[in-house]
Design a protein around this motif. Structure first.
Motif, PDB file in Angstrom:
ATOM      1  N   LYS A 248       0.852  -1.198   0.000  1.00 17.57           N
ATOM      2  CA  LYS A 248       0.000   0.000   0.000  1.00 17.57           C
ATOM      3  C   LYS A 248       0.875   1.231   0.000  1.00 17.57           C
ATOM      4  O   LYS A 248       0.606   2.222  -0.660  1.00 17.57           O
ATOM      5  CB  LYS A 248      -0.837   0.028   1.277  1.00 17.57           C
ATOM      6  N   TYR A 249       1.879   1.120   0.763  1.00 13.56           N
ATOM      7  CA  TYR A 249       2.803   2.222   0.894  1.00 13.56           C
ATOM      8  C   TYR A 249       3.424   2.564  -0.451  1.00 13.56           C
ATOM      9  O   TYR A 249       3.536   3.721  -0.839  1.00 13.56           O
ATOM     10  CB  TYR A 249       3.863   1.804   1.898  1.00 13.56           C
ATOM     11  N   TYR A 252       0.976   4.152  -2.645  1.00 14.87           N
ATOM     12  CA  TYR A 252       0.773   5.511  -2.191  1.00 14.87           C
ATOM     13  C   TYR A 252       1.874   6.407  -2.716  1.00 14.87           C
ATOM     14  O   TYR A 252       1.630   7.474  -3.269  1.00 14.87           O
ATOM     15  CB  TYR A 252       0.776   5.482  -0.670  1.00 14.87           C
ATOM     16  N   ARG A 255       1.711   6.841  -6.365  1.00 11.09           N
ATOM     17  CA  ARG A 255       0.621   7.725  -6.753  1.00 11.09           C
ATOM     18  C   ARG A 255       1.048   9.164  -6.577  1.00 11.09           C
ATOM     19  O   ARG A 255       0.820  10.015  -7.413  1.00 11.09           O
ATOM     20  CB  ARG A 255      -0.615   7.417  -5.908  1.00 11.09           C
ATOM     21  N   ASN A 368       2.340  10.954   2.039  1.00  9.34           N
ATOM     22  CA  ASN A 368       1.406  10.097   1.378  1.00  9.34           C
ATOM     23  C   ASN A 368       1.043   8.985   2.263  1.00  9.34           C
ATOM     24  O   ASN A 368      -0.041   8.498   2.262  1.00  9.34           O
ATOM     25  CB  ASN A 368       2.033   9.528   0.139  1.00  9.34           C
ATOM     26  N   TYR A 369       1.987   8.618   2.902  1.00  4.54           N
ATOM     27  CA  TYR A 369       1.706   7.488   3.693  1.00  4.54           C
ATOM     28  C   TYR A 369       0.641   7.827   4.644  1.00  4.54           C
ATOM     29  O   TYR A 369      -0.025   6.979   5.157  1.00  4.54           O
ATOM     30  CB  TYR A 369       2.943   7.025   4.429  1.00  4.54           C
ATOM     31  N   ALA A 371      -1.759   8.465   4.087  1.00  4.43           N
ATOM     32  CA  ALA A 371      -2.957   7.779   3.673  1.00  4.43           C
ATOM     33  C   ALA A 371      -3.105   6.547   4.507  1.00  4.43           C
ATOM     34  O   ALA A 371      -4.190   6.116   4.813  1.00  4.43           O
ATOM     35  CB  ALA A 371      -2.858   7.391   2.222  1.00  4.43           C
ATOM     36  N   PHE A 372      -2.032   6.030   4.840  1.00  2.00           N
ATOM     37  CA  PHE A 372      -2.149   4.832   5.630  1.00  2.00           C
ATOM     38  C   PHE A 372      -2.214   5.182   7.067  1.00  2.00           C
ATOM     39  O   PHE A 372      -2.542   4.379   7.892  1.00  2.00           O
ATOM     40  CB  PHE A 372      -0.930   3.962   5.442  1.00  2.00           C
ATOM     41  N   PRO A 564      -2.976  13.704   0.624  1.00  2.00           N
ATOM     42  CA  PRO A 564      -4.420  13.500   0.571  1.00  2.00           C
ATOM     43  C   PRO A 564      -5.083  14.410   1.564  1.00  2.00           C
ATOM     44  O   PRO A 564      -4.665  14.512   2.690  1.00  2.00           O
ATOM     45  CB  PRO A 564      -4.596  12.051   0.978  1.00  2.00           C
TER      46      PRO A 564
END
Lengths: 594, 150
Positions: A248-249, A252, A255, A368-369, A371-372, A564
């Protein structure tokens, strides 16, 4: 009701979908409960956001979807939305009687998978299962595309214990839970619409930080789940958990990278070689609390936003004018600064302090992370020479944490914009792998945070901690501070200057800086533009400002150009904050330069 | 049985009238449809919750508007809640006043707000009265051995 651990899904999916409804309006709670029951869902109602969070945390895998009202007395619905998305990774549907486009947009930005307008009809509720299903499919897809299926096993839901104490229950119970969840998984296996099932490990901020630290230590390019797992040293975590998280990272980051690549510089701030001389002397910004010029030799500031992290930084509130090359104007607010690394450039915080929570480094990674993980803080560490560290992630803070820290540090009254110009001496490209430590120390050579506060009012503390402003130690390369990342901190404009570092695009920055120093207005204007962009609220245009910094070398670095939105919201407390800021003149040119 | 039929007719006519006059809207019908054997008093329960909540909000509104220095944000927040609440049972007219009320809040227009407060109180009283009448009719029908026509 401990039925939460019972497999929610039967063969009749979506029947049995476990829904948590959060709304302060008792009438609506009752109605929604009834409607959802009629849809054959399993409903839990909750009148307070806090209670909802507790419920969700207690039963990590106890719910499939959350429906929440936007306006609640104890917590902003958007904040709840972010928290749920980050901590539990559940789909969240927002509801409101207010259907204004801006609100809906905000919801989407914060990660809502749908936004319903009240009065809500039952038919609208019937289909909410699609969000659960979709998420599942996407997860599976992600995993499948990045991981060999061999590695993918039924994930065990590790004890839901995290360092920050999100312990779901005591030991005996957790053991039991594990068994239950395993059983549940087995059961689910048969009935789940998606063939692959993933246990949901909650990646708390601490855990994520460990993860990031490990990744950085290993070196982003060489990283692998096993290595990370070993380094992280979290007993209950499995390789699969790490693998999926890593994946996912990566997504991310990529992206962000893509987005970053897409965005071309909008002109504006670029690295410029700001010679120390230019900035010699402090700027007499009237409202600047501290003006520092960072000496080129001074490394940049790595500011780790994290409160905890901040501790490592020593912000020395002394102004050393003349030594510093940059100009830093600190907001008047109080602050704990979290300047990491070389806060050797004294940062003098006058009455206000700036907490720079941003460490840009592998900002994007961090950000970005987010995001996680709710890394709102986008701690960008601009450690001059540092490669953006992936460790920024360490600075990720759960939005919850941020929120708390924010609460603790009241945001100073006036909103200030802090413009940070970081001068950076030559800095090596920021590589994600750089370790935070390096950054902390180094703060590479020359980072000159330049803060121009146009006006006391414009100094904004963006730091999540309320009055902290994030300074970005600019790394020679990276410097794309993603404005978005700063959304919460949105008022910071970073100008990264690379001292003596000839980077394309830097020149503009330099001249900009010079202008600033010399008091020309044009530079201010561009700054202003940036500011405007920044202030524009929840939108990507904010990226423009930073994007203006052309860092051609940074392509390989994943700069976080955009964080995000929803990640930053918690920090931001309130988007209105931003919009309020927009009302302030972005730059009061007269004030800008002494 | 004649009595029951008559009552049923009365109920239907009355309900239709309420809809026509805008006191209630389709949301109310939704509520009625949600009612079933497992929960035969659903509508009454929901409406009771609405009454309680609204009365509380109206009091808060009166207090907030009674201050020396009015906190319009607070007023707006209460009105917003009331709007949401009234939308839940389909109290259309109350909802409409809330919309106007919010505009006055935005404009920080004290006089406008006070007027709206009065208006919303009136509308609330009206719809409360109508609903109570409605429920009484239903009770009568049930007592007479009939069933509620839908």
């Amino acid at each position: 009701m401990d039925s939460a651990f019972c497999p929610p899904r039967t063969d009749a999916f979506p029947a049995g979908l476990r829904v948590l409804v959060v709304d302060d309006d008792p009438t609506w709670l009752k109605i929604l409960e009834k409607m959802l029951k009629k849809c054959l869902y399993e409903v839990t109602i909750c009148g307070l956001a806090r209670d909802a969070l507790n419920l969700l945390r207690e039963r990590k895998d106890g719910y499939d979807i959350v429906i929440s009202d936007v306006n609640m007395p104890d917590m902003d619905g958007f904040k709840l939305l972010e928290l749920v998305g980050l901590e539990m990774d559940l789909p969240v549907i927002m509801m409101s009687v207010d259907g204004e486009t801006s609100r809906v947009m905000k919801g989407v930005q914060h990660g809502a998978c749908d936004y319903l307008l009240k009065p809500i009809r039952m038919k609208e509720l019937r289909n909410i299962w699609q969000h659960v299903f979709r998420k599942k499919i996407n997860e599976v897809r992600d995993i499948e595309s990045h991981e060999s299926m061999d590695d993918f096993q039924i994930m065990r839901n590790g004890p839901e214990q995290s360092d920050d104490g999100y312990l779901v229950s005591g030991d005996p119970t957790s053991v039991k839970k594990r068994k239950d969840t395993e059983n549940k998984h087995d059961d689910r296996d048969h009935c789940d619409p998606s063939s692959v099932k993933k246990a949901r490990v909650v990646w708390s901020v601490d855990l994520h930080q460990k993860f990031v630290r490990a990744v950085n230590q290993i070196g982003f390019d060489k990283v692998g789940p096993k290595k990370i797992l070993d380094l992280m040293n979290v007993p209950w975590l499995t390789r699969e958990n790490v693998a999926s998280h890593l994946q996912k990272y990566r997504l991310y980051l990529s992206r962000l990278q893509k987005e970053d690549d897409l965005k071309t510089s909008c002109g504006g701030i670029k690295h410029s070689d700001l010679s120390p001389k230019d900035s010699s002397g402090s700027f007499g910004l009237s409202n600047l609390t501290n003006m520092h010029q960072n000496d080129a030799a001074n490394s940049g500031y790595g500011f780790s936003g994290n409160k905890k992290l901040v501790q490592s930084i020593d912000i020395d509130p002394k102004v050393q004018e003349g030594d510093l090359k940059g100009i830093i104007s600190l907001p008047r607010t109080e602050q704990k600064k979290m300047l990491t690394g070389e806060a050797s450039d004294p940062q003098k915080a006058r009455s206000s302090q700036m907490g720079f929570n941003h460490s840009f480094g592998s900002i994007e990674q961090d950000v970005n992370y987010a995001a996680f993980d709710s890394s709102i803080s986008a701690q960008y560490s601009w450690s001059g020479e540092k490669v953006p560290e992936a460790q920024f992630q360490e600075e990720h803070r759960p939005s919850v944490q941020l929120e708390t820290s924010f609460n603790q540090l009241p945001v100073p009254g006036p909103q200030h914009h802090i413009q940070v110009d970081c001068l950076q001496p030559t800095l090596p490209p920021i590589s994600p792998g750089s370790s935070r430590k390096e950054r902390d120390k180094a703060s590479p050579a020359k980072i000159k945070p330049l803060y121009a506060s146009y006006d006391s009012h414009h100094v904004s503390n963006v730091s999540p901690a309320g009055s902290e402003i994030d300074l970005f130690s600019v790394q020679s390369k990276c410097q794309m501070v993603n404005p978005q990342a700063f959304e919460p901190i949105s008022n910071i404009t970073l100008n990264m200057r690379n001292q003596g570092h000839n980077q394309s695009g830097v020149n503009d920055l330099e001249s900009f800086q010079r202008n600033l120093i010399s008091g020309s207005g044009s530079a201010l204007e561009s700054l202003e533009d940036l500011q405007v962009h920044w202030l524009q609220g929840d939108c990507n245009p904010m990226n423009l400002g930073l994007r203006n910094m052309e860092f051609s070398d940074y392509h390989d670095q994943k700069l976080i150009t955009e964080v995000p939105f929803h990640l930053y919201d918690p920090l931001k407390l309130d988007y209105e904050y931003l919009s309020d800021l927009t009302e302030y003149p972005i730059m009061d040119q007269g004030l800008f330069i002494a | 049985m004649d009595g029951v039929v008559q009552l049923q007719r009365q109920l239907l006519d009355y309900t239709t009238l309420l809809f026509q006059e805008g006191f209630l809207n389709d949301q109310f019908t939704q509520l009625q449809q949600l009612q079933d054997e497992t929960n035969p008093d659903f509508v009454v329960e929901v409406v009771s919750l609405f009454f309680e909540d609204s009365e509380r909000l109206l009091n808060e509104l009166a207090n907030t508007l009674d201050q020396q220095s009015i906190d319009f944000r607070k007023v707006d927040s209460h009105v917003h809640q009331l709007k949401g609440s009234s939308s839940s049972i389909g109290a259309q007219r109350v909802q409409n006043v809330c919309i106007a009320f919010r505009n006055f809040c935005d404009a920080q227009n004290t006089e406008g707000c006070l007027k709206c407060l009065q208006q919303v109180k009136n509308e609330y009283a009206l719809v409360k009265n109508k609903l109570e009448t409605l429920f009484q009719l239903e009770q009568q029908i049930l007592a007479a051995g009939g069933s509620i026509p839908m």
